[in-house]
Design an enzyme around this catalytic site. Sequence first.
Site, PDB file in Angstrom:
ATOM      1  N   ASP A   1      -7.247  -1.821   1.756  1.00  0.00           N
ATOM      2  CA  ASP A   1      -7.361  -0.717   0.796  1.00  0.00           C
ATOM      3  C   ASP A   1      -8.518   0.172   1.242  1.00  0.00           C
ATOM      4  O   ASP A   1      -8.377   0.904   2.228  1.00  0.00           O
ATOM      5  CB  ASP A   1      -7.564  -1.347  -0.595  1.00  0.00           C
ATOM      6  CG  ASP A   1      -7.521  -0.355  -1.735  1.00  0.00           C
ATOM      7  OD1 ASP A   1      -6.798   0.638  -1.647  1.00  0.00           O
ATOM      8  OD2 ASP A   1      -8.220  -0.581  -2.739  1.00  0.00           O
TER       9      ASP A   1
ATOM     10  N   VAL B   1      -0.422  -2.143  -6.588  1.00  0.00           N
ATOM     11  CA  VAL B   1       0.747  -3.017  -6.452  1.00  0.00           C
ATOM     12  C   VAL B   1       0.396  -4.477  -6.733  1.00  0.00           C
ATOM     13  O   VAL B   1      -0.736  -4.905  -6.518  1.00  0.00           O
ATOM     14  CB  VAL B   1       1.387  -2.885  -5.048  1.00  0.00           C
ATOM     15  CG1 VAL B   1       1.996  -1.509  -4.842  1.00  0.00           C
ATOM     16  CG2 VAL B   1       0.382  -3.190  -3.938  1.00  0.00           C
TER      17      VAL B   1
END
Length: 180
Positions: free
Chosen positions: A102, A153
């Site tokens: 990320d 997610v």
Amino acid sequence: MLKDIEKVYYSEDDLHQIVERLGKKISEDYKDKNLLLVSVLKGSVIFMADLMRAITVPCAIDFMCVSSYANKTESSGAVKIVKDLDINLEGWDVLIVEDILDSGRTLSYLKKILDSRNPKSMRICTLLDKPERRVVDDIWADYYGAEVPDEFVVGYGLDYDEKYRNLPFIGVLKREVYEK
Ligand code: IMP
Ligand code: MG
């Protein structure tokens, strides 16, 4: 659980194909190496279990647990080792197995620590990559399964507030779940 999911990004079938492809490539690249898979807990646990079975060359495994979260959806700069490895990395071709890349802060920190332990080589394999979110420039995935846009997610190991890890697919969480 399912009512909290906005849409499915990668089905069980998609994930199976993604993992098979990665396993095949890694098996070719590490044919004559001394492969050690380092799973970063807890998010990569399902990916790790499937990936190691898709790898056809000998490999050792170890687990590490780091915590990087300032709040539930955003990582902070600070990362702490909650559980360290058992294996001494000298002589091993280390492949770090992560769930998602990320901001990159977690892996950037982890890579520096593990590098200082003198592995023979070190690479990163992440199931998902969220390139739009990257804030560090010294980290990239040598192997990645799939890209996801800037959305939160869950499933297949990935959690929100420790939940949803057991969903067999990767899906987007409804905003109302984490904005309430
Ligand atoms: P980074 O330090 O910002 O790269 O954060 C990496 C870690 O944040 C991952 O190992 C995940 O545990 C967590 N993370 C980042 N994005 C998501 C997401 O969309 N869903 C679930 N966990 C995430
Ligand atoms: Mg994680």
